[in-house]
Scaffold this motif. Structure first.
Motif, PDB file in Angstrom:
ATOM      1  N   ALA A  48       0.579  -1.138  -0.060  1.00  0.00           N
ATOM      2  CA  ALA A  48      -0.021  -0.151  -0.255  1.00  0.00           C
ATOM      3  C   ALA A  48       0.707   0.906  -0.228  1.00  0.00           C
ATOM      4  CB  ALA A  48      -0.559  -0.037   0.969  1.00  0.00           C
ATOM      5  N   PRO A  49       0.800   2.162  -0.737  1.00  0.00           N
ATOM      6  CA  PRO A  49       1.374   3.991  -0.918  1.00  0.00           C
ATOM      7  C   PRO A  49       1.465   4.381   0.603  1.00  0.00           C
ATOM      8  CG  PRO A  49      -0.666   4.030  -1.774  1.00  0.00           C
ATOM      9  CD  PRO A  49      -0.684   2.660  -1.481  1.00  0.00           C
ATOM     10  N   ALA A  50       2.166   4.730   0.982  1.00  0.00           N
ATOM     11  CA  ALA A  50       3.060   5.102   2.448  1.00  0.00           C
ATOM     12  C   ALA A  50       2.471   6.604   2.351  1.00  0.00           C
ATOM     13  CB  ALA A  50       4.371   5.650   2.489  1.00  0.00           C
ATOM     14  N   GLU A  51       1.762   6.817   3.668  1.00  0.00           N
ATOM     15  CA  GLU A  51       0.814   8.269   3.396  1.00  0.00           C
ATOM     16  C   GLU A  51       2.343   9.155   2.975  1.00  0.00           C
ATOM     17  OE1 GLU A  51      -1.656   8.782   4.644  1.00  0.00           O
ATOM     18  OE2 GLU A  51      -2.297   7.380   4.060  1.00  0.00           O
ATOM     19  N   PRO A  52       1.954  10.361   2.678  1.00  0.00           N
ATOM     20  CA  PRO A  52       2.621  11.589   2.339  1.00  0.00           C
ATOM     21  C   PRO A  52       3.582  12.032   3.437  1.00  0.00           C
ATOM     22  CG  PRO A  52       0.479  12.060   0.618  1.00  0.00           C
ATOM     23  CD  PRO A  52       0.284  10.449   2.432  1.00  0.00           C
ATOM     24  N   SER A  74      11.876  15.359  -2.241  1.00  0.00           N
ATOM     25  CA  SER A  74      12.013  14.464  -3.920  1.00  0.00           C
ATOM     26  C   SER A  74      11.934  15.799  -4.166  1.00  0.00           C
ATOM     27  CB  SER A  74      11.213  13.474  -4.390  1.00  0.00           C
ATOM     28  OG  SER A  74       9.619  13.683  -3.592  1.00  0.00           O
ATOM     29  N   ASN A  75      11.472  17.078  -3.659  1.00  0.00           N
ATOM     30  CA  ASN A  75      10.853  18.443  -4.160  1.00  0.00           C
ATOM     31  C   ASN A  75       8.934  17.263  -4.941  1.00  0.00           C
ATOM     32  OD1 ASN A  75      11.172  21.009  -5.816  1.00  0.00           O
ATOM     33  ND2 ASN A  75      11.087  19.706  -7.197  1.00  0.00           N
ATOM     34  N   SER A  76       8.566  16.671  -4.567  1.00  0.00           N
ATOM     35  CA  SER A  76       7.331  16.156  -5.378  1.00  0.00           C
ATOM     36  C   SER A  76       6.415  16.846  -4.688  1.00  0.00           C
ATOM     37  CB  SER A  76       7.414  14.839  -4.997  1.00  0.00           C
ATOM     38  OG  SER A  76       7.333  14.206  -3.394  1.00  0.00           O
ATOM     39  N   LEU A  77       5.172  16.528  -4.885  1.00  0.00           N
ATOM     40  CA  LEU A  77       3.838  17.548  -4.125  1.00  0.00           C
ATOM     41  C   LEU A  77       2.639  16.480  -4.297  1.00  0.00           C
ATOM     42  CD1 LEU A  77       2.797  20.899  -3.670  1.00  0.00           C
ATOM     43  CD2 LEU A  77       0.959  19.081  -3.693  1.00  0.00           C
ATOM     44  N   THR A  78       2.484  16.003  -3.448  1.00  0.00           N
ATOM     45  CA  THR A  78       1.291  15.010  -3.166  1.00  0.00           C
ATOM     46  C   THR A  78      -0.874  15.671  -3.126  1.00  0.00           C
ATOM     47  OG1 THR A  78       2.480  13.023  -2.707  1.00  0.00           O
ATOM     48  CG2 THR A  78      -0.391  13.100  -2.421  1.00  0.00           C
ATOM     49  N   VAL A  79      -1.501  16.096  -3.479  1.00  0.00           N
ATOM     50  CA  VAL A  79      -2.766  16.343  -3.040  1.00  0.00           C
ATOM     51  C   VAL A  79      -2.962  15.620  -2.487  1.00  0.00           C
ATOM     52  CG1 VAL A  79      -4.318  17.367  -4.286  1.00  0.00           C
ATOM     53  CG2 VAL A  79      -2.862  17.172  -5.641  1.00  0.00           C
ATOM     54  N   GLY A  82      -9.582  17.606  -2.574  1.00  0.00           N
ATOM     55  CA  GLY A  82     -10.160  17.546  -4.018  1.00  0.00           C
ATOM     56  C   GLY A  82      -9.809  17.014  -5.530  1.00  0.00           C
ATOM     57  N   ALA A  83     -10.688  17.016  -6.416  1.00  0.00           N
ATOM     58  CA  ALA A  83     -10.911  16.175  -7.437  1.00  0.00           C
ATOM     59  C   ALA A  83      -9.469  15.587  -7.635  1.00  0.00           C
ATOM     60  CB  ALA A  83     -10.957  17.137  -8.774  1.00  0.00           C
ATOM     61  N   LEU A  84      -8.393  15.929  -7.399  1.00  0.00           N
ATOM     62  CA  LEU A  84      -6.397  15.284  -7.225  1.00  0.00           C
ATOM     63  C   LEU A  84      -6.278  14.646  -6.085  1.00  0.00           C
ATOM     64  CD1 LEU A  84      -5.103  18.246  -9.698  1.00  0.00           C
ATOM     65  CD2 LEU A  84      -5.819  15.924 -10.661  1.00  0.00           C
ATOM     66  N   ALA A  85      -7.213  14.448  -4.836  1.00  0.00           N
ATOM     67  CA  ALA A  85      -6.593  13.579  -3.685  1.00  0.00           C
ATOM     68  C   ALA A  85      -6.562  12.282  -4.414  1.00  0.00           C
ATOM     69  CB  ALA A  85      -7.929  13.808  -2.683  1.00  0.00           C
ATOM     70  N   GLY A  86      -4.820  11.860  -3.763  1.00  0.00           N
ATOM     71  CA  GLY A  86      -3.989  10.875  -3.767  1.00  0.00           C
ATOM     72  C   GLY A  86      -2.935  10.918  -4.854  1.00  0.00           C
ATOM     73  N   GLU A  87      -3.600  12.148  -5.863  1.00  0.00           N
ATOM     74  CA  GLU A  87      -2.199  11.781  -6.918  1.00  0.00           C
ATOM     75  C   GLU A  87      -1.245  12.577  -6.733  1.00  0.00           C
ATOM     76  OE1 GLU A  87      -3.054  11.770 -10.587  1.00  0.00           O
ATOM     77  OE2 GLU A  87      -4.540  11.103  -9.691  1.00  0.00           O
ATOM     78  N   ARG A  88       0.167  12.026  -7.140  1.00  0.00           N
ATOM     79  CA  ARG A  88       1.221  13.001  -7.103  1.00  0.00           C
ATOM     80  C   ARG A  88       1.846  13.687  -7.983  1.00  0.00           C
ATOM     81  NH1 ARG A  88       6.602  10.528  -7.988  1.00  0.00           N
ATOM     82  NH2 ARG A  88       7.711  11.061  -5.805  1.00  0.00           N
ATOM     83  N   PHE A  89       2.605  14.664  -8.319  1.00  0.00           N
ATOM     84  CA  PHE A  89       3.436  15.698  -9.134  1.00  0.00           C
ATOM     85  C   PHE A  89       4.570  15.327  -8.565  1.00  0.00           C
ATOM     86  CE2 PHE A  89      -1.159  16.096  -8.421  1.00  0.00           C
ATOM     87  CZ  PHE A  89      -1.952  16.647 -10.537  1.00  0.00           C
ATOM     88  N   PRO A  92       6.087  20.539  -7.640  1.00  0.00           N
ATOM     89  CA  PRO A  92       5.243  21.481  -7.362  1.00  0.00           C
ATOM     90  C   PRO A  92       4.482  22.073  -8.068  1.00  0.00           C
ATOM     91  CG  PRO A  92       6.882  22.108  -5.559  1.00  0.00           C
ATOM     92  CD  PRO A  92       7.383  21.275  -6.676  1.00  0.00           C
ATOM     93  N   SER A  93       5.003  22.830  -9.082  1.00  0.00           N
ATOM     94  CA  SER A  93       4.913  23.059 -10.770  1.00  0.00           C
ATOM     95  C   SER A  93       3.476  22.067 -11.133  1.00  0.00           C
ATOM     96  CB  SER A  93       5.775  23.963 -11.804  1.00  0.00           C
ATOM     97  OG  SER A  93       6.000  25.320 -10.815  1.00  0.00           O
ATOM     98  N   GLY A  94       4.013  21.585 -11.462  1.00  0.00           N
ATOM     99  CA  GLY A  94       3.120  20.502 -12.347  1.00  0.00           C
ATOM    100  C   GLY A  94       1.880  20.612 -11.326  1.00  0.00           C
ATOM    101  N   ALA A  95       1.817  20.224 -10.202  1.00  0.00           N
ATOM    102  CA  ALA A  95       0.815  20.123  -9.175  1.00  0.00           C
ATOM    103  C   ALA A  95      -0.539  21.625  -9.178  1.00  0.00           C
ATOM    104  CB  ALA A  95       0.744  19.376  -7.810  1.00  0.00           C
TER     105      ALA A  95
END
Length: 133
Positions: A48-52, A74-79, A82-89, A92-95
């Protein structure tokens, strides 16, 4: 026969596989199940994916609040809302671009994620904690 409801991204992927194999979606699902049962039986189930982990952040666009978690390593952002909940980018600009496009599709979504997102604990932009690269 039972009806199976799938998230749009799974349906899109299954449709691509079915098209590539020149078969129906039902045949593709059967193929994948058989492949897993016979060909990949030695595989271990995906964990299972780890909690952010990281810094809680938020953005407000067109009156809508979107929450997320920024991972400075990692410079990543997980929403996380909202509609993108659970999506990892990956950035931050991609998110930010995805959030803008989802809320107001007709607008050019280009945004600097470090100015779009705010650190929840301080209210300052994400830029305030950005590590120099």
């Amino acid at each position: 026969m039972s009806k199976l409801e799938l998230p749009p991204q799974y349906l899109r992927d299954l449709t691509l596989i079915a098209h590539a194999r020149d078969e129906s979606l039902a045949e593709t699902v059967g193929f994948l199940l058989e492949y897993f049962r016979l060909g990949a039986a030695g595989m271990t189930p995906k964990a299972a994916p780890a909690e952010p982990q990281g810094v809680p952040v938020y953005a407000i666009y067109q009156g809508q609040r979107i929450e997320g978690t920024y991972d400075p390593m990692s410079n990543s952002l997980t929403v996380t809302s909202g509609a993108l909940a659970g999506e990892r980018f990956n950035t931050p600009s991609g998110a930010a671009k995805a959030a803008v496009a989802g809320i107001k599709p007709g607008v050019a979504p280009n945004r600097s994620g470090f100015d779009f997102w705010f650190v929840t604990s301080t209210g300052e932009t994400l830029r305030s904690i950005r590590k120099a690269r």
